[in-house]
Design an enzyme around this catalytic site. Structure first.
Site, mmCIF file in Angstrom:
data_model
loop_
_atom_site.group_PDB
_atom_site.id
_atom_site.type_symbol
_atom_site.label_atom_id
_atom_site.label_comp_id
_atom_site.label_asym_id
_atom_site.label_seq_id
_atom_site.Cartn_x
_atom_site.Cartn_y
_atom_site.Cartn_z
ATOM 1 C CG HIS A 1 -0.594 1.183 7.243
ATOM 2 N ND1 HIS A 1 0.350 0.718 8.132
ATOM 3 C CD2 HIS A 1 0.063 2.072 6.449
ATOM 4 C CE1 HIS A 1 1.519 1.306 7.885
ATOM 5 N NE2 HIS A 1 1.373 2.128 6.866
ATOM 6 C CD GLU A 2 -1.241 2.430 2.688
ATOM 7 O OE1 GLU A 2 -0.839 3.612 2.618
ATOM 8 O OE2 GLU A 2 -0.488 1.484 2.982
ATOM 9 N N GLY B 1 0.834 -1.194 0.000
ATOM 10 C CA GLY B 1 0.000 0.000 0.000
ATOM 11 C C GLY B 1 0.868 1.242 0.000
ATOM 12 C CB CYS C 1 5.217 2.164 7.342
ATOM 13 S SG CYS C 1 4.664 3.698 6.572
ATOM 14 C CG LEU C 2 6.522 1.167 1.216
ATOM 15 C CD1 LEU C 2 5.939 1.404 -0.171
ATOM 16 C CD2 LEU C 2 7.665 0.155 1.155
ATOM 17 C CG HIS D 1 0.170 6.526 5.495
ATOM 18 N ND1 HIS D 1 1.265 7.182 5.988
ATOM 19 C CD2 HIS D 1 0.542 5.231 5.330
ATOM 20 C CE1 HIS D 1 2.256 6.301 6.130
ATOM 21 N NE2 HIS D 1 1.841 5.116 5.750
ATOM 22 C CD GLN E 1 3.427 5.856 2.685
ATOM 23 O OE1 GLN E 1 2.439 5.297 2.241
ATOM 24 N NE2 GLN E 1 4.418 5.187 3.242
HETATM 25 NI NI NI Z 1 2.688 3.228 5.653
#
Ligand code: NI
Length: 190
Positions: A149-150, A45, A107-108, A153, A50
């Site tokens: 999670h997204e 995701g 998480c990226l 964000h 991000q």
């Molecule tokens: Ni993340």
């Protein structure tokens, strides 16, 4: 096109996204680039924050996971191959509070850092796709977790905000080091 990923503790990650008002070619190009970026980073995701844009926009692709989960999209059960990668704009998530499960998330924006997060196992999300078409998705397991999670964000909420103090204590040195590295990289750019 693969875009640079914004790392913790860049202030952009704390910005609440503005709603996507126009689902035009530019929005679809941005979403395509986000999908490329997510795939390149081997993530499941990615949220607009991000890649540096505070928008209610995220992408999800769970085809490469081995986790078991279920879903109903607009009253049907289309195969993942058809619905993924999924572009989600303006999501409104309603979670079924029980049961909630603990799972180690990554998480990226936090490369190499993982920690357990408790989340409800089942959600219903109303959203619009990249064409602006509205959908209702009911899902559970990793699918539900990934969307939560997204959705966090794009509202400026990070997975560390949902971790227990004991989990945070373990990753604290890594978080501090990442903060420092992100600050140093920002200084180099300006
Ligand atoms: Ni993340």
């Amino acid at each position: 096109m693969v875009l640079p990923i914004v790392h913790y503790n860049d202030p952009l990650l704390r910005k609440k996204g503005v709603p996507v008002a126009t689902h035009d070619a530019a929005l679809r190009r941005l979403a395509d680039n986000m999908v490329d970026t997510m795939h390149e980073a081997a993530g499941i995701g990615l949220a607009a924050q991000q890649i540096g844009q505070a928008l209610l926009l995220c992408v999800v692709d769970l085809r490469d996971t081995e986790a078991e989960f279920d879903w109903v999209l607009d009253g049907a059960h289309p195969p993942l191959e058809i619905i993924m990668p999924m572009v989600i704009t303006n999501p409104v998530v309603a979670a079924v509070p029980e049961p909630a499960t603990k799972y180690e998330e990554g998480c990226l924006s936090f490369p190499g850092i993982r920690g357990e997060v408790m989340r409800p196992d089942e959600i219903t999300v109303k959203y619009q796709d990249e064409q602006g078409t509205p959908h209702v998705l009911h899902c559970n397991g990793l699918f539900a977790r990934c969307i939560q999670h997204e959705a966090d964000h794009i509202n400026g909420v990070l997975f560390i905000d949902r971790m227990d103090k004991s989990v945070l204590a373990v990753i604290d040195p890594e978080l501090k080091a990442l903060k420092k590295a992100t600050r140093a990289a920002a200084r180099k750019e300006t």
